[in-house]
Design a protein around this motif. Structure first.
Motif, PDB file in Angstrom:
ATOM      1  N   SER A 190       0.830  -1.208   0.000  1.00  0.00           N
ATOM      2  CA  SER A 190       0.000   0.000   0.000  1.00  0.00           C
ATOM      3  C   SER A 190       0.865   1.259   0.000  1.00  0.00           C
ATOM      4  O   SER A 190       0.554   2.241  -0.673  1.00  0.00           O
ATOM      5  CB  SER A 190      -0.937   0.000   1.205  1.00  0.00           C
ATOM      6  OG  SER A 190      -1.868  -1.040   1.099  1.00  0.00           O
ATOM      7  N   ARG A 191       1.962   1.217   0.765  1.00  0.00           N
ATOM      8  CA  ARG A 191       2.855   2.372   0.755  1.00  0.00           C
ATOM      9  C   ARG A 191       3.502   2.549  -0.615  1.00  0.00           C
ATOM     10  O   ARG A 191       3.693   3.676  -1.087  1.00  0.00           O
ATOM     11  CB  ARG A 191       3.929   2.212   1.842  1.00  0.00           C
ATOM     12  CG  ARG A 191       3.403   2.429   3.247  1.00  0.00           C
ATOM     13  CD  ARG A 191       4.521   2.716   4.231  1.00  0.00           C
ATOM     14  NE  ARG A 191       5.334   1.541   4.498  1.00  0.00           N
ATOM     15  CZ  ARG A 191       5.084   0.661   5.453  1.00  0.00           C
ATOM     16  NH1 ARG A 191       4.021   0.816   6.212  1.00  0.00           N
ATOM     17  NH2 ARG A 191       5.880  -0.370   5.654  1.00  0.00           N
ATOM     18  N   THR A 192       3.849   1.432  -1.269  1.00  0.00           N
ATOM     19  CA  THR A 192       4.413   1.505  -2.612  1.00  0.00           C
ATOM     20  C   THR A 192       3.425   2.131  -3.584  1.00  0.00           C
ATOM     21  O   THR A 192       3.776   2.988  -4.408  1.00  0.00           O
ATOM     22  CB  THR A 192       4.810   0.101  -3.110  1.00  0.00           C
ATOM     23  OG1 THR A 192       5.778  -0.458  -2.227  1.00  0.00           O
ATOM     24  CG2 THR A 192       5.394   0.167  -4.516  1.00  0.00           C
ATOM     25  N   VAL A 193       2.160   1.702  -3.490  1.00  0.00           N
ATOM     26  CA  VAL A 193       1.116   2.263  -4.343  1.00  0.00           C
ATOM     27  C   VAL A 193       0.989   3.765  -4.118  1.00  0.00           C
ATOM     28  O   VAL A 193       0.885   4.555  -5.059  1.00  0.00           O
ATOM     29  CB  VAL A 193      -0.234   1.556  -4.088  1.00  0.00           C
ATOM     30  CG1 VAL A 193      -1.379   2.311  -4.752  1.00  0.00           C
ATOM     31  CG2 VAL A 193      -0.186   0.127  -4.605  1.00  0.00           C
TER      32      VAL A 193
ATOM     33  N   SER B 294       3.967  10.214  -7.158  1.00  0.00           N
ATOM     34  CA  SER B 294       4.999  10.557  -8.141  1.00  0.00           C
ATOM     35  C   SER B 294       4.394  10.772  -9.521  1.00  0.00           C
ATOM     36  O   SER B 294       4.726  11.747 -10.217  1.00  0.00           O
ATOM     37  CB  SER B 294       6.060   9.451  -8.204  1.00  0.00           C
ATOM     38  OG  SER B 294       6.758   9.347  -6.977  1.00  0.00           O
ATOM     39  N   LEU B 295       3.502   9.859  -9.931  1.00  0.00           N
ATOM     40  CA  LEU B 295       2.876  10.002 -11.245  1.00  0.00           C
ATOM     41  C   LEU B 295       2.036  11.268 -11.321  1.00  0.00           C
ATOM     42  O   LEU B 295       2.032  11.963 -12.346  1.00  0.00           O
ATOM     43  CB  LEU B 295       2.016   8.768 -11.540  1.00  0.00           C
ATOM     44  CG  LEU B 295       2.771   7.461 -11.784  1.00  0.00           C
ATOM     45  CD1 LEU B 295       1.805   6.280 -11.853  1.00  0.00           C
ATOM     46  CD2 LEU B 295       3.604   7.531 -13.058  1.00  0.00           C
ATOM     47  N   SER B 296       1.318  11.574 -10.247  1.00  0.00           N
ATOM     48  CA  SER B 296       0.496  12.785 -10.232  1.00  0.00           C
ATOM     49  C   SER B 296       1.356  14.034 -10.332  1.00  0.00           C
ATOM     50  O   SER B 296       1.027  14.977 -11.060  1.00  0.00           O
ATOM     51  CB  SER B 296      -0.355  12.828  -8.956  1.00  0.00           C
ATOM     52  OG  SER B 296      -1.277  11.768  -8.921  1.00  0.00           O
TER      53      SER B 296
ATOM     54  N   HIS C 196       5.460  16.786 -17.242  1.00  0.00           N
ATOM     55  CA  HIS C 196       6.505  15.851 -17.664  1.00  0.00           C
ATOM     56  C   HIS C 196       5.939  14.507 -18.118  1.00  0.00           C
ATOM     57  O   HIS C 196       6.662  13.676 -18.656  1.00  0.00           O
ATOM     58  CB  HIS C 196       7.488  15.603 -16.521  1.00  0.00           C
ATOM     59  CG  HIS C 196       8.199  16.836 -16.055  1.00  0.00           C
ATOM     60  ND1 HIS C 196       8.925  17.661 -16.900  1.00  0.00           N
ATOM     61  CD2 HIS C 196       8.263  17.406 -14.822  1.00  0.00           C
ATOM     62  CE1 HIS C 196       9.420  18.660 -16.219  1.00  0.00           C
ATOM     63  NE2 HIS C 196       9.034  18.543 -14.944  1.00  0.00           N
ATOM     64  N   LEU C 197       4.651  14.280 -17.885  1.00  0.00           N
ATOM     65  CA  LEU C 197       4.054  12.982 -18.191  1.00  0.00           C
ATOM     66  C   LEU C 197       2.631  13.180 -18.682  1.00  0.00           C
ATOM     67  O   LEU C 197       1.843  13.901 -18.061  1.00  0.00           O
ATOM     68  CB  LEU C 197       4.049  12.096 -16.930  1.00  0.00           C
ATOM     69  CG  LEU C 197       3.474  10.688 -17.067  1.00  0.00           C
ATOM     70  CD1 LEU C 197       4.378   9.831 -17.955  1.00  0.00           C
ATOM     71  CD2 LEU C 197       3.329  10.042 -15.693  1.00  0.00           C
TER      72      LEU C 197
END
Length: 208
Positions: free
Chosen positions: A149-152, A158-160, A167-168
């Protein structure tokens, strides 16, 4: 524990889905179902299935159909079960679409057990205490689930940030971390939860 179940937290997918489909009673029951305070504890996977079936049933009712007992459960199985053939799955999709249901939107609203865990622990502040009496497999699965869950959460943040900074290029998204275990001896592969629930791989069965 504070009462965080008065209304869904819509900044989490599970809360948003429960709110959009008016599943407020189910939302209020989630902590007790997981903790087993009113009976046997419900697993995260079963909770995810229960939410998704309720979502499907509500979509069917909103489309003007009156699903019979067990009909929503069977439709969900045909849409999601790996053992269902592509032809049967397509037939079920077509039946729902003829009833006026946007199946693509419906399936995008389905939640994973990871999302349920994140919502319960981070969104609702529910903690499942482990004691010396807790089954070792369950205790270790809970530990791994917390790490996942922490990884998610880190991935989503990061993606947001990358998307917002330009950049994405990325639309609405869900982040899935799939943990699988491959035994080199018996050459079998399992989802982590499945491996723990069955108590081992095929090596043990070959030795007995």
């Amino acid at each position: 524990m504070a009462d965080n179940t008065a209304s869904p937290h819509t900044n989490y997918k599970v809360g948003k889905v429960l709110s959009e489909y008016d599943l407020l009673d189910l939302h209020a029951e989630l902590p007790d179902l997981w903790l087993g305070e009113s009976g046997e504890a419900t697993s995260l996977r079963d909770l995810a299935d229960e939410i998704n079936i309720a979502v499907l049933r509500q979509a069917m009712e909103r489309a003007g159909t009156d699903p019979l007992e067990g009909e929503a459960e069977n439709a969900y199985r045909l849409l999601t079960d790996d053992d269902v053939s592509a032809g049967v799955r397509t037939q079920q999709r077509n039946r729902l679409e003829r009833a006026g249901i946007d199946v693509d939107q419906l399936q995008s609203d389905f939640v994973t057990h990871q999302a349920v865990y994140t919502y319960l622990t981070n969104g609702l502040g529910v903690s499942k205490e482990t004691t010396d009496e807790t089954e070792p497999l369950e205790k270790h699965e809970e530990r791994i689930q917390r790490l996942r869950s922490r990884t998610v959460a880190v991935m989503e943040n990061s993606l947001s940030e990358l998307r917002e900074a330009g950049h994405l290029s990325l639309g609405s998204f869900d982040t899935i971390v799939d943990l699988r275990v491959y035994c080199q001896d018996c050459e079998t592969q399992y989802d982590l939860g499945e491996l723990l629930r069955r108590g081992g791989c095929d090596c043990e069965r070959e030795d007995t």
